[in-house]
Design a protein around this motif. Structure first.
Motif, short mmCIF file in Angstrom:
data_model
loop_
_atom_site.label_atom_id
_atom_site.label_comp_id
_atom_site.label_asym_id
_atom_site.label_seq_id
_atom_site.Cartn_x
_atom_site.Cartn_y
_atom_site.Cartn_z
N ALA A 80 -2.61 -1.13 8.63
CA ALA A 80 -2.11 -2.46 8.93
C ALA A 80 -1.08 -2.34 10.04
N PRO A 81 -0.93 -3.36 10.88
CA PRO A 81 0.05 -3.29 11.97
C PRO A 81 1.47 -3.12 11.45
N ARG A 82 2.27 -2.42 12.23
CA ARG A 82 3.69 -2.25 11.93
C ARG A 82 4.49 -3.08 12.94
N PRO A 83 5.53 -3.78 12.49
CA PRO A 83 6.34 -4.55 13.43
C PRO A 83 7.09 -3.65 14.40
N ASN A 199 -8.95 -11.59 9.97
CA ASN A 199 -7.86 -10.68 9.61
C ASN A 199 -8.35 -9.34 9.08
N LEU A 200 -9.65 -9.10 9.18
CA LEU A 200 -10.22 -7.86 8.67
C LEU A 200 -10.97 -7.15 9.80
N LEU A 201 -10.60 -5.89 10.04
CA LEU A 201 -11.24 -5.09 11.08
C LEU A 201 -12.22 -4.11 10.46
N VAL A 210 -6.34 -4.18 8.37
CA VAL A 210 -6.05 -5.50 7.81
C VAL A 210 -4.90 -6.11 8.62
N LEU A 211 -5.15 -7.25 9.22
CA LEU A 211 -4.18 -7.91 10.07
C LEU A 211 -3.44 -9.01 9.33
N ASP A 212 -2.36 -9.49 9.94
CA ASP A 212 -1.68 -10.71 9.51
C ASP A 212 -1.13 -10.61 8.10
N GLY A 213 -0.46 -9.52 7.81
CA GLY A 213 0.14 -9.34 6.49
C GLY A 213 1.51 -9.95 6.35
#
Length: 295
Positions: A80-83, A199-201, A210-213
């Motif tokens: 998942a992306p990290r800020p 939101n799913l890759l 998984v995006l947009d958490g």
């Protein structure tokens, strides 16, 4: 797509990014096309993604998302992306915006992914892992999907009015009436709250991101089950249900949340975002055709 939608060009995004994050100045910036309805997405170099809200958003809202996104990334068994930071807008773009780490992968397709057993198993693994995170003293925020189904009766009535000629509104109304009083199936659990295809890759038929958490938080334990009707055919839905161990009430509520979300897509994005509108149509059809939830 929205009456108050902000416009951010690649050139403007590059100027704002360079001003706020000088270390990224000079990196190539590419607008990312897609069916997203909340943010304009840009890829910065190879490893950074910039998210510019399409509607003005306060920095405090994005700061709260940073905390949720970090907790989500720690909990998710899939990347998942990290800020990476928040940026300020100006008179040209009056909104806060965010940088995150970039994830490779293709956005899940609601039709091509439907027959994948492995993908259904990945989704089940994700939901089980998120539910394992302690809720603690947190409570449902009381906004949007994830609380009481009947709170959305007025919204569904509005969607039915707007969707005449687009879907079988008589059938949708009957199914919603049958589902919206389904009792809760247990305590709230930690939930992604928007497990939609965008939101799913995926890569080679497996979930790889998984995006947009940023909305990760307590909600109806059925809410994340919307992915079953957004993405899977009946046999794969059954596989997901088995992994999650959903009761009849939990499963029916999941279908109701999927129907509520889908009915907002078919008319609102009919002209402005055909991909999202088509997702609405396919999800409505799956719910109406599912004998386990609609009779």
């Amino acid at each position: 797509m929205h009456d108050d939608q902000l416009v951010v060009t690649t050139e403007l995004a590059g100027e704002l990014i360079a001003r706020e994050f000088p270390r990224l100045a000079g990196l190539p910036i590419t607008a990312v096309s897609g069916a997203g309805t909340v943010n304009a997405i840009f890829r910065v170099g190879a490893d950074v993604g910039a998210r510019f809200p399409l509607q003005a958003t306060d920095a405090a809202v994005l700061s709260a998302e940073v905390a949720a996104l970090t907790e989500f990334a720690d909990a998710s068994p899939f990347p998942a992306p990290r800020p990476l930071g928040l940026g300020a807008g100006d008179e040209r773009y009056p909104s806060a915006w965010a940088l995150q780490s970039w994830l490779p992968g293709d956005v899940a397709d609601p039709l091509r992914a439907a027959h994948s057993e492995a993908f259904a198993e990945d989704l089940g693994e994700l939901i089980v892992a998120l539910r394992a995170v302690p809720v603690g003293d947190r409570i449902f925020a009381g906004r949007g999907r994830g609380g009481s189904l009947s709170d959305h009766d007025g919204y569904i009535a509005h969607c039915l009015e707007q969707s005449a000629g687009l879907v079988d509104v008589t059938r949708v109304a009957a199914v919603w009436t049958a589902l919206h009083e389904t009792p809760t199936a247990g305590e709230h659990v930690m939930s992604h709250r928007d497990l939609t295809p965008a939101n799913l890759l995926v890569s080679e038929g497996r979930l790889v991101g998984v995006l947009d958490g940023g909305s990760f938080g307590p909600a109806d334990r059925s809410l994340d089950l919307v992915c079953a009707w957004h993405l899977l055919d009946a046999p794969r839905r059954a596989r997901l249900r088995g992994i999650v161990g959903a009761s009849d009430a939990e499963w029916r509520r999941g279908a109701a949340w999927a129907l509520q979300q889908a009915m907002g897509l078919v008319w609102y994005y009919e002209e402005s975002n055909p991909v999202m509108a088509e997702l609405g149509h396919s999800t409505v059809w799956r719910v109406l055709s599912d004998k386990d939830v609609s009779g």
